[in-house]
Design a protein around this motif. Structure first.
Motif, mmCIF file in Angstrom:
data_model
loop_
_atom_site.group_PDB
_atom_site.id
_atom_site.type_symbol
_atom_site.label_atom_id
_atom_site.label_comp_id
_atom_site.label_asym_id
_atom_site.label_seq_id
_atom_site.Cartn_x
_atom_site.Cartn_y
_atom_site.Cartn_z
ATOM 1 N N GLY A 191 -14.179 -0.355 2.588
ATOM 2 C CA GLY A 191 -14.475 1.011 1.954
ATOM 3 C C GLY A 191 -13.599 2.030 2.438
ATOM 4 N N GLY A 192 -13.170 2.026 3.678
ATOM 5 C CA GLY A 192 -12.216 2.857 4.424
ATOM 6 C C GLY A 192 -10.701 2.832 3.721
ATOM 7 N N PHE A 193 -10.303 1.548 3.336
ATOM 8 C CA PHE A 193 -9.245 1.488 2.877
ATOM 9 C C PHE A 193 -9.175 2.007 1.210
ATOM 10 C CE2 PHE A 193 -6.159 -1.013 -0.118
ATOM 11 C CZ PHE A 193 -5.165 -0.674 0.775
ATOM 12 N N ALA A 194 -10.185 1.702 0.486
ATOM 13 C CA ALA A 194 -10.414 2.278 -0.932
ATOM 14 C C ALA A 194 -10.711 3.722 -0.808
ATOM 15 C CB ALA A 194 -11.682 1.554 -1.442
ATOM 16 N N GLY A 195 -11.198 4.191 0.234
ATOM 17 C CA GLY A 195 -11.350 5.660 0.162
ATOM 18 C C GLY A 195 -10.126 6.420 0.363
ATOM 19 N N ALA A 196 -9.184 5.913 1.273
ATOM 20 C CA ALA A 196 -8.026 6.442 1.349
ATOM 21 C C ALA A 196 -6.923 6.057 0.210
ATOM 22 C CB ALA A 196 -7.150 5.662 2.569
ATOM 23 N N LEU A 197 -7.279 5.208 -0.629
ATOM 24 C CA LEU A 197 -6.647 5.004 -2.091
ATOM 25 C C LEU A 197 -7.147 6.235 -2.769
ATOM 26 C CD1 LEU A 197 -5.115 3.788 -4.084
ATOM 27 C CD2 LEU A 197 -6.771 2.326 -4.447
ATOM 28 N N ARG A 198 -8.408 6.519 -3.056
ATOM 29 C CA ARG A 198 -8.961 7.454 -3.894
ATOM 30 C C ARG A 198 -8.422 8.759 -3.256
ATOM 31 N NH1 ARG A 198 -14.286 7.656 -7.208
ATOM 32 N NH2 ARG A 198 -14.387 9.963 -7.787
ATOM 33 N N ARG A 199 -8.612 9.116 -1.881
ATOM 34 C CA ARG A 199 -7.998 10.343 -1.720
ATOM 35 C C ARG A 199 -6.698 10.637 -1.964
ATOM 36 N NH1 ARG A 199 -11.384 8.987 2.679
ATOM 37 N NH2 ARG A 199 -9.683 8.269 3.979
ATOM 38 N N SER A 200 -5.873 9.785 -1.823
ATOM 39 C CA SER A 200 -4.532 9.875 -2.101
ATOM 40 C C SER A 200 -4.167 10.332 -3.581
ATOM 41 C CB SER A 200 -3.776 8.650 -1.650
ATOM 42 O OG SER A 200 -2.286 8.990 -1.980
ATOM 43 N N VAL A 201 -4.855 9.434 -4.578
ATOM 44 C CA VAL A 201 -4.499 9.871 -5.837
ATOM 45 C C VAL A 201 -5.419 10.838 -6.537
ATOM 46 C CG1 VAL A 201 -4.016 7.405 -6.191
ATOM 47 C CG2 VAL A 201 -6.588 8.392 -6.883
ATOM 48 N N GLU A 202 -6.374 11.537 -5.832
ATOM 49 C CA GLU A 202 -7.078 12.847 -6.110
ATOM 50 C C GLU A 202 -6.372 14.083 -5.402
ATOM 51 O OE1 GLU A 202 -11.180 11.869 -4.971
ATOM 52 O OE2 GLU A 202 -11.834 12.007 -6.975
ATOM 53 N N ARG A 203 -5.693 13.918 -4.529
ATOM 54 C CA ARG A 203 -4.928 15.065 -4.124
ATOM 55 C C ARG A 203 -4.349 15.898 -4.944
ATOM 56 N NH1 ARG A 203 -0.596 12.822 -0.104
ATOM 57 N NH2 ARG A 203 -0.282 11.971 -1.883
ATOM 58 N N ALA A 243 -0.912 15.106 -6.402
ATOM 59 C CA ALA A 243 -0.855 13.768 -6.597
ATOM 60 C C ALA A 243 -0.184 13.478 -8.184
ATOM 61 C CB ALA A 243 -2.323 12.954 -6.728
ATOM 62 N N SER A 244 0.638 12.907 -8.481
ATOM 63 C CA SER A 244 1.222 12.424 -9.541
ATOM 64 C C SER A 244 1.017 11.306 -10.180
ATOM 65 C CB SER A 244 2.892 12.786 -9.580
ATOM 66 O OG SER A 244 3.325 11.977 -8.544
ATOM 67 N N GLY A 245 0.680 10.277 -9.430
ATOM 68 C CA GLY A 245 0.526 8.872 -9.949
ATOM 69 C C GLY A 245 0.248 7.728 -8.897
ATOM 70 N N LEU A 246 -0.442 6.647 -9.319
ATOM 71 C CA LEU A 246 -0.437 5.506 -8.616
ATOM 72 C C LEU A 246 0.440 4.374 -9.077
ATOM 73 C CD1 LEU A 246 -2.063 3.610 -6.638
ATOM 74 C CD2 LEU A 246 -3.615 3.108 -8.186
ATOM 75 N N GLY A 300 3.754 13.363 -3.774
ATOM 76 C CA GLY A 300 2.742 12.973 -4.740
ATOM 77 C C GLY A 300 2.484 11.701 -5.480
ATOM 78 N N ASP A 301 3.296 10.775 -5.175
ATOM 79 C CA ASP A 301 3.088 9.491 -5.511
ATOM 80 C C ASP A 301 2.424 8.615 -4.499
ATOM 81 O OD1 ASP A 301 4.391 9.444 -8.206
ATOM 82 O OD2 ASP A 301 6.313 9.503 -7.145
ATOM 83 N N THR A 302 1.707 7.711 -5.056
ATOM 84 C CA THR A 302 0.891 6.604 -4.217
ATOM 85 C C THR A 302 1.393 5.509 -4.688
ATOM 86 O OG1 THR A 302 -1.042 8.025 -3.939
ATOM 87 C CG2 THR A 302 -1.315 5.720 -3.447
ATOM 88 N N VAL A 303 1.928 4.503 -3.569
ATOM 89 C CA VAL A 303 2.514 3.164 -3.942
ATOM 90 C C VAL A 303 1.582 2.178 -3.166
ATOM 91 C CG1 VAL A 303 4.303 1.663 -3.461
ATOM 92 C CG2 VAL A 303 4.664 4.111 -3.789
ATOM 93 N N ALA A 305 6.166 9.578 -0.267
ATOM 94 C CA ALA A 305 5.204 8.941 -0.985
ATOM 95 C C ALA A 305 4.130 8.231 -0.155
ATOM 96 C CB ALA A 305 6.013 7.826 -1.859
ATOM 97 N N THR A 306 2.989 8.232 -0.332
ATOM 98 C CA THR A 306 1.985 7.716 0.377
ATOM 99 C C THR A 306 1.865 6.245 0.068
ATOM 100 O OG1 THR A 306 0.664 9.419 0.321
ATOM 101 C CG2 THR A 306 -0.582 7.451 1.118
ATOM 102 N N VAL A 307 1.960 5.327 1.028
ATOM 103 C CA VAL A 307 2.254 3.647 1.017
ATOM 104 C C VAL A 307 0.865 3.075 1.586
ATOM 105 C CG1 VAL A 307 3.588 1.634 1.647
ATOM 106 C CG2 VAL A 307 4.660 3.656 1.163
ATOM 107 N N LEU A 308 0.151 2.428 0.750
ATOM 108 C CA LEU A 308 -0.875 1.563 1.030
ATOM 109 C C LEU A 308 -0.456 -0.093 0.896
ATOM 110 C CD1 LEU A 308 -2.164 4.090 -0.511
ATOM 111 C CD2 LEU A 308 -4.224 3.375 0.564
ATOM 112 N N ALA A 309 -0.913 -0.796 1.829
ATOM 113 C CA ALA A 309 -0.693 -2.289 1.461
ATOM 114 C C ALA A 309 -2.020 -3.182 1.681
ATOM 115 C CB ALA A 309 0.271 -2.564 2.901
ATOM 116 N N LEU A 310 -2.094 -4.061 0.654
ATOM 117 C CA LEU A 310 -3.046 -5.121 0.737
ATOM 118 C C LEU A 310 -2.259 -6.322 0.817
ATOM 119 C CD1 LEU A 310 -5.889 -6.060 0.360
ATOM 120 C CD2 LEU A 310 -5.547 -5.884 -2.098
ATOM 121 N N ASP A 311 -2.460 -7.149 1.862
ATOM 122 C CA ASP A 311 -1.727 -8.487 2.103
ATOM 123 C C ASP A 311 -2.707 -9.444 2.564
ATOM 124 O OD1 ASP A 311 -1.349 -8.962 5.131
ATOM 125 O OD2 ASP A 311 -1.021 -6.992 5.102
#
Length: 230
Positions: free
Chosen positions: A23-35, A38-41, A100-103, A127-133
């Motif tokens: 939930g914390g990771f997903a929340g960070a993703l959503r906040r990043s794209v909602e800024r 923000a220009s895109g995911l 503005g981009d989220t990667v 860019a904001t970088v998130l990683a799922l590994d």
């Protein structure tokens, strides 16, 4: 990932802390794209693993939750020339990524040097970088197909395995502003994590419990997603 397995895991994972990490990771993703800026995911995997299912589920969540910016652009290492237009974006798009981009980087087993270099450059440009590994197996083989590990890599929030990760995973995690590690690269839990991340990203914080979100996911899987683009 079927609805029966999701329903069973709903009970098994509740209280472990892992769902809260998702939930914390997903929340960070959503906040990043909602800024506001923000220009895109941008969603990218490896040459051997393209995160099609996550792309499809994020696309669905973008529509269901009325957050258009959750709909990703899937970046591919070698898109065929005859692919539909929305599936022809290659890694050159990362060279344009910046503020503005989220990667979102999805790496089950290995992160190649070429991908890491482009992600590093994107982060350097803002860019904001998130990683799922998918992490890596312990030397003794104790990482089984049902093991899920929180971002510290030790099986719980904030822990550390004390071992360097192969194939550039350590470097990817250093680059990421937020990351989520899923035990091993075994297909079951890695697929599950992507379902949970996409579902949680489509829910506003505090509106529903994690158990309710999993129940919702089981119901959606039972009826089948309304995927059109992928």
């Amino acid at each position: 990932m079927d609805a029966v397995r999701v329903s069973a895991l709903r009970e098994r994972l509740t209280g472990t802390g892992w769902l809260e990490e998702v939930g914390g990771f997903a929340g960070a993703l959503r906040r990043s794209v909602e800024r506001r800026s923000a220009s895109g995911l941008l969603l990218v995997g490896t040459e051997a693993y393209e995160p099609w299912h996550l792309a499809a589920h994020l696309d669905d969540e973008a529509a269901w939750s009325d957050v258009p910016r959750l709909a990703p652009t899937l970046l591919r290492h070698s898109p065929p020339a005859d692919a539909p237009a929305h599936l022809t974006h290659d890694l050159r798009r990362l060279t344009e990524a910046g503020r503005g981009d989220t990667v979102l980087v999805v790496v089950p087993r290995a992160a190649g040097a070429a991908l890491l270099e482009r992600v590093h450059d994107a982060r350097r440009r803002g860019a904001t970088v998130l990683a799922l590994d998918g992490g890596s197996a312990d030397a003794d083989g104790s990482d089984g197909p049902d093991r899920l590990t929180a971002p510290g890599g030790s099986g719980g929030p904030g822990g550390s395995s004390g071992r360097g990760e192969p194939h550039g995973l350590d470097e990817l995690r250093r680059l990421a502003h937020e990351r989520l590690t899923v035990g091993t690269a075994a297909e079951g839990p890695f697929d599950l994590a992507q379902h949970l991340v996409s579902l949680a990203a489509g829910q506003r914080t505090g509106r529903r419990s994690v158990r309710d979100r999993l129940a919702d996911l089981a119901g959606r899987l039972a009826s089948g997603p309304a995927i059109t683009r992928w």
